[in-house]
Design a protein around this motif. Sequence first.
Motif, PDB file in Angstrom:
ATOM      1  N   HIS A 103       0.829  -1.206   0.000  1.00 55.78           N
ATOM      2  CA  HIS A 103       0.000   0.000   0.000  1.00 55.78           C
ATOM      3  C   HIS A 103       0.866   1.260   0.000  1.00 55.78           C
ATOM      4  O   HIS A 103       0.535   2.242  -0.672  1.00 55.78           O
ATOM      5  N   SER A 104       1.956   1.246   0.760  1.00 56.32           N
ATOM      6  CA  SER A 104       2.807   2.439   0.831  1.00 56.32           C
ATOM      7  C   SER A 104       3.470   2.742  -0.517  1.00 56.32           C
ATOM      8  O   SER A 104       3.706   3.896  -0.853  1.00 56.32           O
ATOM      9  N   PHE A 105       3.766   1.697  -1.294  1.00 54.93           N
ATOM     10  CA  PHE A 105       4.335   1.928  -2.625  1.00 54.93           C
ATOM     11  C   PHE A 105       3.350   2.729  -3.488  1.00 54.93           C
ATOM     12  O   PHE A 105       3.734   3.677  -4.172  1.00 54.93           O
ATOM     13  N   TYR A 106       2.082   2.318  -3.446  1.00 56.53           N
ATOM     14  CA  TYR A 106       1.081   3.007  -4.259  1.00 56.53           C
ATOM     15  C   TYR A 106       0.806   4.417  -3.739  1.00 56.53           C
ATOM     16  O   TYR A 106       0.751   5.382  -4.502  1.00 56.53           O
ATOM     17  N   VAL A 107       0.607   4.536  -2.417  1.00 52.63           N
ATOM     18  CA  VAL A 107       0.085   5.772  -1.841  1.00 52.63           C
ATOM     19  C   VAL A 107       1.189   6.770  -1.511  1.00 52.63           C
ATOM     20  O   VAL A 107       1.046   7.971  -1.753  1.00 52.63           O
ATOM     21  N   VAL A 108       2.299   6.291  -0.939  1.00 53.56           N
ATOM     22  CA  VAL A 108       3.362   7.193  -0.480  1.00 53.56           C
ATOM     23  C   VAL A 108       4.406   7.424  -1.572  1.00 53.56           C
ATOM     24  O   VAL A 108       4.726   8.559  -1.928  1.00 53.56           O
ATOM     25  N   HIS A 109       4.955   6.330  -2.125  1.00 48.00           N
ATOM     26  CA  HIS A 109       6.044   6.452  -3.094  1.00 48.00           C
ATOM     27  C   HIS A 109       5.555   6.742  -4.513  1.00 48.00           C
ATOM     28  O   HIS A 109       6.358   7.116  -5.374  1.00 48.00           O
ATOM     29  N   LYS A 110       4.242   6.519  -4.741  1.00 50.08           N
ATOM     30  CA  LYS A 110       3.658   6.764  -6.067  1.00 50.08           C
ATOM     31  C   LYS A 110       4.365   5.954  -7.158  1.00 50.08           C
ATOM     32  O   LYS A 110       4.698   6.463  -8.226  1.00 50.08           O
ATOM     33  N   GLU A 111       4.609   4.667  -6.879  1.00 46.46           N
ATOM     34  CA  GLU A 111       5.248   3.815  -7.873  1.00 46.46           C
ATOM     35  C   GLU A 111       4.749   2.388  -7.717  1.00 46.46           C
ATOM     36  O   GLU A 111       4.195   2.002  -6.687  1.00 46.46           O
ATOM     37  N   LEU A 112       4.949   1.596  -8.779  1.00 46.50           N
ATOM     38  CA  LEU A 112       4.492   0.212  -8.757  1.00 46.50           C
ATOM     39  C   LEU A 112       5.440  -0.642  -7.931  1.00 46.50           C
ATOM     40  O   LEU A 112       6.658  -0.565  -8.101  1.00 46.50           O
ATOM     41  N   PRO A 113       4.927  -1.482  -7.055  1.00 44.41           N
ATOM     42  CA  PRO A 113       5.794  -2.341  -6.243  1.00 44.41           C
ATOM     43  C   PRO A 113       6.202  -3.603  -6.999  1.00 44.41           C
ATOM     44  O   PRO A 113       5.522  -4.626  -6.950  1.00 44.41           O
ATOM     45  N   THR A 114       7.305  -3.542  -7.705  1.00 49.17           N
ATOM     46  CA  THR A 114       7.815  -4.749  -8.352  1.00 49.17           C
ATOM     47  C   THR A 114       8.351  -5.692  -7.288  1.00 49.17           C
ATOM     48  O   THR A 114       8.626  -5.288  -6.148  1.00 49.17           O
TER      49      THR A 114
END
Length: 455
Positions: free
Chosen positions: A96-107
């Motif tokens: 969730h933090s990848f999407y919401v905080v980092h604004k990137e896809l979690p590979t």
Amino acid sequence: MSKVIKSSAREMILKVKEFCEAEQKNQGVLIPLNNVRKRVAAITGVSEKTITRITKEGITAASTSKKIVTPGKSRPHPKKFDLDGFDLCAIRQKIHSFYVVHKELPTLAKLRAALREDINFQGSITTLHRILNRIGFKYKRCQSRRKLLMERHDITAWRARYLDKIRINRTVEKRPVVYLDETYIHNTYHTKSCWQSEKEPGMFVSESSGSRWIIAHAGTKDGFINGALLMFKSQSKSSDYHDDMNSANFLKWVTEKLVPNLPERSLVVMDNAPYHCTQLNKAPSMSNIKSSMQEWLRQKGIYFEDTWRKAVLFELIKQNKGPPTFAVDELLTAHGHEVLRLPPYHCDLNPVEKIWSLVKRKVADKNVAQEPKEIVKLTVEAFESITAEDWTAQCTHVEHLEEEYLKNEGLMDEEMDRIIISTASDTETESDSVSIHSSDSDVPMAADHNYSIKL
């Protein structure tokens, strides 16, 4: 780029060089040229028997066009990767933090690197992929061939329903929220480390786990429910303690110890362990005999012909079975209470999980040179030492998590819409239409307890 020469090959080169130097110094042949095997053994420093065996392997490899492999290198090595429920929750929150905080896809590569820092995750990318599948994440392919890591729809919907219900209860209905769960403890339970020196060896522990005791309890923000503690010795040799707490034992505990001590109009929160979900009048499946299917339809007053085949009867059953009715729900509802089930793999929303840790830590601190039979006394004392402040702190922590989930749900929708729109705009120039295909899963959910994932 030249090939890297490994240490064993470097040692072999040095042995060959030393042999040649000795041969040059003696101005002759140390070993006759016609004795090839003995000469190779002397040059390389290995036995003649090994030379013979490797020669045979070389002939076999040449005839099959294969390379000679290191013995044992291709043998499968069993892997055991232990994760508890909080680790699984940490993985979900990191996605969730990848999407919401980092604004990137979690590979997978990015996710594994982040989890190594957060929870000391030591698994491979393949292991991580299997764990993600286990907790309900899938890779969804767009027609543009980009891949998005998305949570299963049924888990997301379940969490949304749970959070909505718990929010309404906290603000409007204001029923006392009671959390229940089960765990276990061994009679030799101890701390893993202790202070020690050459003169003070510290604590000696048993190498055997000893007998296992099953524990069931419930509590609210004000503390444990008085009189609700259940503790009994395991009779199962299975590695899974859920085999001991079956439906009969669970309903007996709820009837005799929990219901008489619950606050009025309680909202009872539990996970989805199989013994929590024993159905009443369970609808037949295709594995049932035809007469059982007919009897179920007859009891429901649903018309059917005796000549109809099982497939037709099963379609009727699916259309009329309705939502499942669980035995524990009926029992608690009859006494004015309500049941709310946690979303799958969301043990972080149950404060009793943290309370178990506090109890076991207190037992471990005192279980020094104690007789195994003392485990019951130590455990009861540990439960009695848990204060209302301990429960309030954990319940407050859970409420903060609920708020985070609620906030992130909306952000996740916005972020996924942004990604989908961006993907669509990138591919419009190629005259491709973009859609995300998905299907709901009918895979039954597991209980939200600690997991030992063997891969």
